[in-house]
Design an enzyme around this catalytic site. Structure first.
Site, PDB file in Angstrom:
ATOM      1  N   GLU A  18     -14.312 -14.674  -1.808  1.00  0.00           N
ATOM      2  CA  GLU A  18     -13.634 -15.820  -1.205  1.00  0.00           C
ATOM      3  C   GLU A  18     -13.465 -16.918  -2.254  1.00  0.00           C
ATOM      4  O   GLU A  18     -14.383 -17.176  -3.056  1.00  0.00           O
ATOM      5  CB  GLU A  18     -14.490 -16.323  -0.025  1.00  0.00           C
ATOM      6  CG  GLU A  18     -13.737 -16.623   1.221  1.00  0.00           C
ATOM      7  CD  GLU A  18     -12.943 -15.444   1.802  1.00  0.00           C
ATOM      8  OE1 GLU A  18     -11.755 -15.285   1.439  1.00  0.00           O
ATOM      9  OE2 GLU A  18     -13.499 -14.692   2.613  1.00  0.00           O
ATOM     10  N   THR A  20     -11.963 -16.867  -4.888  1.00  0.00           N
ATOM     11  CA  THR A  20     -11.929 -16.345  -6.264  1.00  0.00           C
ATOM     12  C   THR A  20     -10.493 -16.090  -6.718  1.00  0.00           C
ATOM     13  O   THR A  20     -10.238 -15.979  -7.909  1.00  0.00           O
ATOM     14  CB  THR A  20     -12.717 -15.014  -6.365  1.00  0.00           C
ATOM     15  OG1 THR A  20     -12.366 -14.200  -5.238  1.00  0.00           O
ATOM     16  CG2 THR A  20     -14.217 -15.258  -6.350  1.00  0.00           C
ATOM     17  N   SER A 109      -4.389 -14.861   8.232  1.00  0.00           N
ATOM     18  CA  SER A 109      -3.187 -15.007   7.408  1.00  0.00           C
ATOM     19  C   SER A 109      -1.885 -14.713   8.124  1.00  0.00           C
ATOM     20  O   SER A 109      -1.014 -14.005   7.609  1.00  0.00           O
ATOM     21  CB  SER A 109      -3.287 -14.119   6.158  1.00  0.00           C
ATOM     22  OG  SER A 109      -4.244 -14.628   5.330  1.00  0.00           O
ATOM     23  N   GLU A 143       4.631 -21.273  -0.213  1.00  0.00           N
ATOM     24  CA  GLU A 143       3.528 -21.987   0.442  1.00  0.00           C
ATOM     25  C   GLU A 143       3.021 -23.128  -0.449  1.00  0.00           C
ATOM     26  O   GLU A 143       2.729 -24.220   0.020  1.00  0.00           O
ATOM     27  CB  GLU A 143       2.405 -20.995   0.788  1.00  0.00           C
ATOM     28  CG  GLU A 143       1.437 -21.554   1.800  1.00  0.00           C
ATOM     29  CD  GLU A 143       0.674 -20.503   2.589  1.00  0.00           C
ATOM     30  OE1 GLU A 143       1.118 -19.338   2.677  1.00  0.00           O
ATOM     31  OE2 GLU A 143      -0.400 -20.861   3.123  1.00  0.00           O
ATOM     32  N   ASP A 155      -3.672 -13.429   0.107  1.00  0.00           N
ATOM     33  CA  ASP A 155      -3.138 -13.124   1.435  1.00  0.00           C
ATOM     34  C   ASP A 155      -1.792 -12.409   1.342  1.00  0.00           C
ATOM     35  O   ASP A 155      -1.540 -11.421   2.032  1.00  0.00           O
ATOM     36  CB  ASP A 155      -2.967 -14.410   2.254  1.00  0.00           C
ATOM     37  CG  ASP A 155      -4.255 -15.193   2.363  1.00  0.00           C
ATOM     38  OD1 ASP A 155      -5.314 -14.630   2.023  1.00  0.00           O
ATOM     39  OD2 ASP A 155      -4.218 -16.363   2.779  1.00  0.00           O
TER      40      ASP A 155
END
Ligand code: GLA
Length: 370
Positions: A18, A20, A109, A143, A155
């Site tokens: 997470e 990373t 996601s 995004e 994601d």
């Protein structure tokens, strides 16, 4: 231009790794059997007509330039059009409707599924020839630039490259992946949804990224080979301790450890050592809670309960943090007892109803039929 086509675009889980991804490290996600389906077709109008069937909302946006909308889902689509405009892609007005079963705000996601699926549908419809990596990267840029969240690539990449019954180890620097076919026989992956999404999530996310960059800058002053936290070790970090804040130290320490945990977790999966794998998940949660500080009371209640339950071998919060789901590795035999007791414990402690999702690992986004 094609006549009419449909694209399926899934949500994702992340077993471990997470925060990373934007540190150029490793992650271990998978696409899941909850998805958004898009149907794209020609229009006689001069605008792009978008319909979110689940919300029963139809909005028109320009095929060229759009400003940010007050409606969140529209921005994910307008951001994609913005990316295509920047690339001078030849698209004309069209109609697109979409809907699906990815729970919103649960950290699965749905936004990446929306951006990636929308772009994949356009790519197929107008035969733009974008590669899978290009689709993932453009969805991420959309995004970052249009929606305003500095998210990493995990994601979008998982949504596009996911494979049935496999986790994918993504190298977020080289943008290559390895398929990890784990033997989870006798164990299940269960998501527990806290049903909360605290509002500070995206601001805190962007701050964490800046803190990691501050750590890298300090380390670089001593070691020019370190381009991101992926290249650093705990000794590099210790050497700059006096020049960075405790917060920056803690964030970097977490990322360095978490990145190593991904590699260790993959070894554990290959050796069929579920207990060891689970212990890395517990460690990951501890770090996300105490060092990276992106957990919240509701996630901690579920993770702590799971840790004490005899059927659970690993549990942690999943995704960006501040709400959404925990991911739990559970002996399949104990699944039902866990759900019942976790639900009543969570209700007692928070007054809220948790929701559980038994997920199956599925293929990434693809065109379905004409
Ligand atoms: C969100 C982001 C991802 C990743 C995770 C944390 O899901 O979109 O890029 O950084 O948080 O691991």
């Amino acid at each position: 231009m094609k006549n009419k086509l449909t694209v399926r675009s899934p949500g994702r889980i992340n077993l471990i790794g997470e925060h990373t991804d934007y540190n150029m490290g490793f992650v271990l996600p998978a696409a899941i059997d909850k998805a958004i389906e898009f149907t794209i077709e020609p229009t006689t109008g001069s605008m792009i007509e978008l319909t979110a069937t689940d919300l029963n909302e139809t909005v028109e946006i320009s095929p060229k330039n759009n400003i940010k909308s007050g409606i969140e889902w529209v921005n994910y689509c307008a951001g994609i059009i913005d990316q295509l405009t920047k690339k001078n892609s030849r698209i004309a007005p069209f109609k697109c409707s979409f809907g699906g079963n990815i729970p919103l705000g649960a950290g699965l996601s749905s936004s990446a599924a929306l951006s990636c699926g929308f772009l994949m549908a356009i790519n197929e419809f107008f035969e733009l020839g974008l590669s899978k990596v290009e689709i993932a990267l453009m969805a991420q840029s959309s995004e970052n630039d249009f929606v305003g969240v500095s998210c990493g690539i995990m994601d979008q990449y998982a949504c596009i490259f996911g494979e049935k019954d496999a986790l994918i180890k993504i190298d977020c620097r080289s943008l290559e992946h390895e398929t990890i076919k784990g033997d989870f026989d006798g164990y299940s992956l269960l998501l527990c949804d806290t049903k909360v999404k605290h509002s500070l999530a995206s601001t805190a996310y962007n701050t964490r990224k800046i803190e990691c960059e501050a750590g890298v800058k300090a380390i670089q002053a001593k070691n020019r080979n370190v381009k991101s936290l992926r290249d650093a070790n705990l000794k590099d970090l210790e050497e700059v301790r006096s020049s960075i804040s405790q917060d920056v130290y803690d964030r970097c320490e977490f990322v360095i450890n978490e990145n190593n945990r991904v590699l260790a977790a993959i070894k554990a999966i290959k050796n069929k050592d579920m207990k060891l794998l689970g212990s890395f998940m517990f460690q990951s949660h501890e770090g996300l809670k105490n060092k990276y500080k992106v957990s919240c009371t509701e996630l901690d209640i579920l993770a702590d309960f799971a840790k004490k339950h005899p059927a659970v071998v690993g549990a942690r919060m999943m995704g960006g943090g501040f709400g959404g789901c925990t991911i739990n590795l559970i002996k399949s035999k104990g699944l039902d007892s866990f759900k019942t007791t976790a639900a009543s414990h969570y209700k007692l402690k928070t007054g809220k109803e948790a929701t559980f999702y038994d997920i199956k690992i599925s293929d990434g986004a693809s065109k379905l039929y004409y």
